[in-house]
Design a protein around this motif. Structure first.
Motif, PDB file in Angstrom:
ATOM      1  N   MET A  51       0.794  -1.233   0.000  1.00  0.00           N
ATOM      2  CA  MET A  51       0.000   0.000   0.000  1.00  0.00           C
ATOM      3  C   MET A  51       0.823   1.278   0.000  1.00  0.00           C
ATOM      4  SD  MET A  51      -1.322   0.256   3.928  1.00  0.00           S
ATOM      5  CE  MET A  51      -1.857   1.895   3.677  1.00  0.00           C
ATOM      6  N   ALA A  52       2.149   1.160   0.162  1.00  0.00           N
ATOM      7  CA  ALA A  52       2.969   2.376   0.241  1.00  0.00           C
ATOM      8  C   ALA A  52       4.368   2.130  -0.313  1.00  0.00           C
ATOM      9  CB  ALA A  52       3.061   2.843   1.687  1.00  0.00           C
ATOM     10  N   ILE A 103       1.730   6.914   0.106  1.00  0.00           N
ATOM     11  CA  ILE A 103       0.598   5.996   0.124  1.00  0.00           C
ATOM     12  C   ILE A 103       0.063   5.814  -1.295  1.00  0.00           C
ATOM     13  CG2 ILE A 103      -1.674   5.527   1.134  1.00  0.00           C
ATOM     14  CD1 ILE A 103       0.699   5.689   3.177  1.00  0.00           C
ATOM     15  N   ASP A 156      -2.297   3.194  -1.881  1.00  0.00           N
ATOM     16  CA  ASP A 156      -3.665   2.713  -1.669  1.00  0.00           C
ATOM     17  C   ASP A 156      -4.058   3.057  -0.234  1.00  0.00           C
ATOM     18  OD1 ASP A 156      -6.041   1.351  -1.343  1.00  0.00           O
ATOM     19  OD2 ASP A 156      -5.212  -0.635  -1.749  1.00  0.00           O
ATOM     20  N   GLU A 157      -5.005   3.975  -0.096  1.00  0.00           N
ATOM     21  CA  GLU A 157      -5.353   4.450   1.248  1.00  0.00           C
ATOM     22  C   GLU A 157      -6.440   3.625   1.940  1.00  0.00           C
ATOM     23  OE1 GLU A 157      -7.251   8.371   1.351  1.00  0.00           O
ATOM     24  OE2 GLU A 157      -7.487   8.221  -0.822  1.00  0.00           O
ATOM     25  N   THR A 158      -6.790   2.492   1.356  1.00  0.00           N
ATOM     26  CA  THR A 158      -7.830   1.635   1.927  1.00  0.00           C
ATOM     27  C   THR A 158      -7.520   1.274   3.380  1.00  0.00           C
ATOM     28  OG1 THR A 158      -8.184   0.675  -0.262  1.00  0.00           O
ATOM     29  CG2 THR A 158      -9.116  -0.513   1.612  1.00  0.00           C
ATOM     30  N   LEU A 201      -5.153   2.768   5.329  1.00  0.00           N
ATOM     31  CA  LEU A 201      -4.384   3.830   5.977  1.00  0.00           C
ATOM     32  C   LEU A 201      -4.664   3.930   7.480  1.00  0.00           C
ATOM     33  CD1 LEU A 201      -2.295   6.063   5.745  1.00  0.00           C
ATOM     34  CD2 LEU A 201      -4.120   7.614   5.024  1.00  0.00           C
ATOM     35  N   GLN A 253       1.632  13.126   9.515  1.00  0.00           N
ATOM     36  CA  GLN A 253       0.908  12.876   8.275  1.00  0.00           C
ATOM     37  C   GLN A 253       0.587  14.218   7.617  1.00  0.00           C
ATOM     38  OE1 GLN A 253      -2.833  10.824   8.687  1.00  0.00           O
ATOM     39  NE2 GLN A 253      -2.965  10.399   6.508  1.00  0.00           N
ATOM     40  N   ARG A 267      -2.886  13.275   2.899  1.00  0.00           N
ATOM     41  CA  ARG A 267      -3.540  11.966   2.810  1.00  0.00           C
ATOM     42  C   ARG A 267      -2.619  10.888   2.253  1.00  0.00           C
ATOM     43  NH1 ARG A 267      -8.884  12.610  -0.543  1.00  0.00           N
ATOM     44  NH2 ARG A 267      -8.139  10.713  -1.509  1.00  0.00           N
ATOM     45  N   PHE A 268      -1.694  11.302   1.426  1.00  0.00           N
ATOM     46  CA  PHE A 268      -0.857  10.340   0.720  1.00  0.00           C
ATOM     47  C   PHE A 268       0.591  10.348   1.204  1.00  0.00           C
ATOM     48  CE2 PHE A 268      -4.371  11.416  -2.132  1.00  0.00           C
ATOM     49  CZ  PHE A 268      -4.915  10.152  -2.307  1.00  0.00           C
ATOM     50  N   GLU A 269       0.818  10.885   2.387  1.00  0.00           N
ATOM     51  CA  GLU A 269       2.187  10.965   2.893  1.00  0.00           C
ATOM     52  C   GLU A 269       2.204  10.768   4.406  1.00  0.00           C
ATOM     53  OE1 GLU A 269       5.981  14.022   2.616  1.00  0.00           O
ATOM     54  OE2 GLU A 269       3.964  14.778   2.239  1.00  0.00           O
TER      55      GLU A 269
END
Length: 185
Positions: free
Chosen positions: A65-66, A81, A83-85, A87, A105, A108-110
């Motif tokens: 996922m990351a 990230i 895939d944030e499923t 997270l 964080q 959302r993607f880091e």
């Protein structure tokens, strides 16, 4: 899913069948169970329950996922990230293993881990089989008769099996449980 209840009293067995089916339905476990067997004798008193669960999907690991990159200058780990499923589960695992204060964080993607205390390579983020086992144990403890708190766990692989009583456990009960487990394989 098959439910098999052995009891000298057919009406008692019918009541346990209803109770068991209701609890499995309430916890939405009916589809996840292949076989469930109960052997009960209140005269002894003993209650044996064995549940064979279906195979679950594979665990989700960090790399699934990351993308991970280590900052050579600071030693911090930067996760991108993909895939944030999972997270929330990732953050929970990082808080457990690294300490909440080390995790940032920015988006959302880091996710950034400052001064990591352990290697996170290959970390299991989400394990469906562990989640299923927790839910099955929850169901079992709702099914077990009140007061039967002397318990021996004989679980193995995808079969969760418990021998329960309110007295000392007897060897013949353990052997009966092992017979039931062997019959479920």
């Amino acid at each position: 899913m098959g439910i098999q209840i052995e009891c000298y009293d057919p009406r008692g067995a019918a009541v346990y069948d209803i109770i068991t089916r209701q609890i499995l339905q309430d916890l939405q476990l009916s589809r996840a169970i292949d076989d469930l067997r109960i052997w009960v004798d209140p005269r002894e008193p003993v209650f044996i329950i064995a549940v064979k669960t279906q195979r679950t999907s594979e665990p989700v690991h960090l790399e699934d996922m990351a993308e991970m990159e280590v900052d050579k200058a600071t030693g911090s780990i930067h996760l991108r990230i993909k895939d944030e499923t999972y997270l929330p589960q990732l953050l929970e695992r990082l808080w457990e293993t690294q300490g909440r204060g080390r995790i940032r964080q920015p988006s959302r993607f880091e996710v950034i881990i400052e001064d990591p205390v352990s290697d996170i390579t290959g970390m299991t983020v989400h394990d469906p089989s562990l989640n299923l086992k927790k839910r099955v144990y929850d169901a079992i403890f709702r099914i077990i008769p009140e007061g039967f708190r002397v318990i021996r766990d004989l679980s193995e692989d995808n079969i969760i099996a418990l021998v329960c009583t309110d007295e000392l456990l007897r060897d013949e009960w353990i052997l009966k449980a092992r017979e039931i487990i062997d019959g479920m394989r």
